[in-house]
Design an enzyme around this catalytic site. Structure first.
Site, mmCIF file in Angstrom:
data_model
loop_
_atom_site.group_PDB
_atom_site.id
_atom_site.type_symbol
_atom_site.label_atom_id
_atom_site.label_comp_id
_atom_site.label_asym_id
_atom_site.label_seq_id
_atom_site.Cartn_x
_atom_site.Cartn_y
_atom_site.Cartn_z
ATOM 1 N N SER A 140 44.301 69.416 -41.846
ATOM 2 C CA SER A 140 43.761 69.897 -43.121
ATOM 3 C C SER A 140 44.810 70.313 -44.138
ATOM 4 O O SER A 140 44.532 70.346 -45.330
ATOM 5 C CB SER A 140 42.792 71.055 -42.864
ATOM 6 O OG SER A 140 43.470 72.096 -42.193
ATOM 7 N N LYS A 166 41.691 71.437 -49.688
ATOM 8 C CA LYS A 166 40.998 72.317 -50.638
ATOM 9 C C LYS A 166 40.839 71.653 -52.005
ATOM 10 O O LYS A 166 39.902 71.963 -52.741
ATOM 11 C CB LYS A 166 41.751 73.639 -50.786
ATOM 12 C CG LYS A 166 41.783 74.478 -49.516
ATOM 13 C CD LYS A 166 40.422 75.029 -49.131
ATOM 14 C CE LYS A 166 40.499 76.020 -47.977
ATOM 15 N NZ LYS A 166 39.157 76.398 -47.483
ATOM 16 N N GLU A 210 38.558 83.262 -54.443
ATOM 17 C CA GLU A 210 39.238 84.033 -53.414
ATOM 18 C C GLU A 210 40.199 83.089 -52.699
ATOM 19 O O GLU A 210 40.025 81.882 -52.743
ATOM 20 C CB GLU A 210 38.217 84.576 -52.403
ATOM 21 C CG GLU A 210 37.782 83.583 -51.315
ATOM 22 C CD GLU A 210 36.966 82.401 -51.830
ATOM 23 O OE1 GLU A 210 36.412 82.500 -52.938
ATOM 24 O OE2 GLU A 210 36.898 81.373 -51.130
#
Lengths: 261, 392
Positions: free
Chosen positions: B373, B91, B113
């Protein structure tokens, strides 16, 4: 099947006679008496009524209409039950359906336009369908004489606002404040600014919505605009159990306030 | 033909994408599109972005050969280690890009969010280092199951707002962030955490994540001696998968596989719908009401998916499968105990798919690149509860 009055013709005629326009919003399927509420607000002097078909993810709505939508959905409201309810009666004012585009998209644009027609609904407001994505819907709606009301926001640049005003049918929905639906303590200064901007661009009725919570605010907003849309302040009264009588009293008070101009 | 080029001018990938937003947000989307196009074409913007990813976020991340697991499964498995970046997931790549862009566009505040909290933590981190004010919207259910990340966000100086509407998970956090954006759009950048939302977000976020795929492709050439046969990544909104696929879709013939949670398989089980500003595959009922997703992984607990994945699925360039929660928990144990890498629940979906398909859809001996990830620390309390009795 009921025959709907034309939204644009009705509002334009009233405007021509110097009347300030009042369009209340109610959530379809909220409570068992929602059709009586609809009749009550018309009896109280509504020039047209916006009927919401609830959606699970209403991103333009604040807590009051979110709750009303959820309650209606929880009690089993569907597009068919709401439109079927409308089709059973005839009303003394034109109706516009307000919903989110997925409800229309999922039904199919042509089919949905047919449903509105059958229910006697003459207008539609789809707040998350911008004019750029509207082509297919508009041609299906036009084939059924359904008018599509467009929203213009305080952040809409002038050239785009002119295009939206030109393409809007029924009336022009001026977003009075940057934010979602809900009650506000005072009328935002942006409401009067956008009214002046838009009324100078068109002869179509320009109604201010979002953040019109009291008779005083409705009166103030109507000084520059042709009228107001009142949603959350009415729906809150319905959520609190006000019913048709409470709706009648509140809309009557707004009617008196805007008529006093 | 290019499989992962830019979207059309209307922001579409085939029939998917678009800009389905309230008029109040339309100007902001146009402004963002112009701002991103301008920045992404500017060599100095890109160079700052790459420098920060390198000096601050720890890129490039390694491509690790998973030797013991490969032996066990009969395939050659390589892990692209996004879990080793600063903040512990991919991210950060997107957030560094968007925070730089927000500053360049003169916005002093960002909102976001978050589901699992990884995007929230990355946003709070970028806000701290770039001097921006941050507010993060998070569903109440997710706040409970990702307690550690909530604390990290607050420690980093962000405000965390609990969202109690609807399913109280990622979908509703997005609704609430969009509502806040409608009210504050003139001063605030909405830092969407995945390849979803109105155009330009799906494209922009994919571009900010493509570094995963570009690194992995070039590392494959070095370490595997060529392109892999399969490239596998988990898909909720789909940002790590989109970034990974972007390095392979048009450079080689590797089979691209997105793995969805069984309880949130928008591509696999959904139908086209319009929500959160985009037209994409969506889990919805017969009336068009959005259904709630159900997944052990907060980060994949989402009933929609990024529009480019819907498009890649429709063209057949990528394939999408799903795995259930039990298989995911097994995969967490498997990877932890064979490779010493505790995966987040999200990439454990990709591991679970490879473990179940090795020797089936994945022929024995195949070379597989899997995007790890994020790391599993955030899931420790959830996993501990679910794995009770199964550990030594």
């Amino acid at each position: 099947m009921s025959i709907g009055l034309s939204l644009g013709t009705t509002l334009a005629e009233a405007k021509m006679h110097g009347r300030k326009l009042l369009v209340p919003y109610i959530t379809g399927g909220l409570g068992t008496d929602w059709l009586d509420v609809l009749e009550a607000v018309i009896a109280a002097g509504a020039d047209a009524v916006e009927v919401g078909i609830p959606f699970s993810d209403p991103i333009m709505d604040g807590p009051i209409i979110q709750e009303a939508s959820q309650r209606a959905l929880d009690s089993g409201a569907t597009p068919a039950s709401i439109l079927g309810g409308l089709a059973e009666r005839s009303f003394g004012a034109p109706l516009a359906v307000m919903t989110y585009y997925n409800i229309v998209h999922h039904a199919g644009v042509e089919r949905f336009a047919g449903w509105l027609d059958t229910a006697g609904v003459s207008g539609v407001i789809l707040p998350d369908l911008p004019v750029e994505e509207m082509g297919e819907w508009k041609s299906c709606a036009a084939a059924r004489n359904i008018e599509t009301v467009l929203l213009v926001a305080p952040t809409t640049p002038d050239d785009r606002a002119q295009k939206l005003v030109d393409e809007s049918q029924g009336f022009v929905y001026a977003v009075g404040v940057m934010g979602v639906t809900g009650e506000r303590n005072a009328l935002a200064s942006s409401a009067r600014t956008i009214s002046r901007r838009l009324t100078s661009m068109t002869d179509k009725p320009v109604l201010i919505g979002i953040g019109i919570s009291t008779p005083e605010q409705a009166k103030e907003a109507s000084q520059d605009a042709d009228g107001v849309v009142v949603g959350s302040a009415l729906v809150r009264r319905l959520l609190e159990g006000g019913g048709p009588d409470g709706a009648f009293d509140f809309i009557s008070a707004i009617r008196r306030a805007v008529d006093a101009l | 033909m290019s499989f992962m080029g830019p979207p059309s001018e209307a922001g579409r990938f085939g029939d998917f994408g678009g800009v389905y937003v309230p008029e109040s947000l339309f100007a902001a989307c146009s402004e963002l599109e112009a701002g991103f196009s301008d920045a992404w074409a500017d060599a100095s913007f890109r160079s700052t972005y790459y420098q920060i990813l390198s000096n601050y976020a720890g890129r490039p991340t390694p491509l690790t050969y998973a030797g013991r697991l490969s032996e066990k499964l009969g395939v050659e498995l390589y892990l692209k280690r996004e879990d080793l970046t600063h903040t512990g997931s991919h991210k950060i790549n997107n957030v560094v890009g968007q925070a730089l862009l927000a500053k360049r566009m003169g916005k002093g505040r960002i909102i976001a969010e978050t589901g699992a909290g990884q995007h929230g933590v990355a946003t709070a981190t970028a806000a701290a280092v770039f001097g921006l004010d941050a507010t993060i919207y998070m569903g109440e259910v997710d706040i409970q199951r990702q307690e550690l990340n909530v604390f990290r966000m607050r420690l980093l100086g962000a405000k965390v707002v609990a969202v109690s509407s609807g399913s109280k998970t990622l979908k509703d956090a997005i609704n609430e962030a969009m509502r806040e954006w409608v009210a504050s759009v003139e001063t605030t950048h909405y830092c969407i955490g995945s390849v979803m939302g109105p155009h330009p977000y799906p494209y922009m976020v994919r571009e900010f994540q493509r570094i995963i795929g570009e690194e992995a492709y070039s590392q494959s050439l070095d370490q595997l001696g060529g392109a892999p046969d399969f490239v596998v990544a988990c898909v909720g909104g789909g940002s790590n998968a989109a970034g990974t696929f972007a390095g392979f879709a048009d450079t080689c013939a590797a089979v691209l596989v997105g793995v969805e949670p069984a309880g949130g398989a928008a591509v696999g089980r959904g139908s086209p719908g319009v929500v959160h500003g985009m037209r994409s595959m969506l889990l919805q009922d017969e009336f068009g009401q959005v259904e709630e997703a159900h997944s052990v992984s907060a980060g994949l607990d989402y009933p929609g998916v990024g529009p480019e994945h819907s498009y890649l699925n429709s063209t057949g360039r990528a394939e999408y499968y799903s795995v259930d929660d039990d298989a995911v928990l097994d995969a967490v144990m498997l990877l932890s105990q064979t490779e010493g890498i505790i995966p987040a629940l999200e990439p454990a979906h990709a591991v679970a798919w490879v473990a179940s398909e090795a020797g089936k859809r994945i022929p024995l001996g195949s070379k597989v690149v899997l995007t790890m990830s994020g790391r599993g620390d955030k899931d420790a309390s959830v996993a501990a509860e679910l794995l009770v009795g199964r550990l030594r």
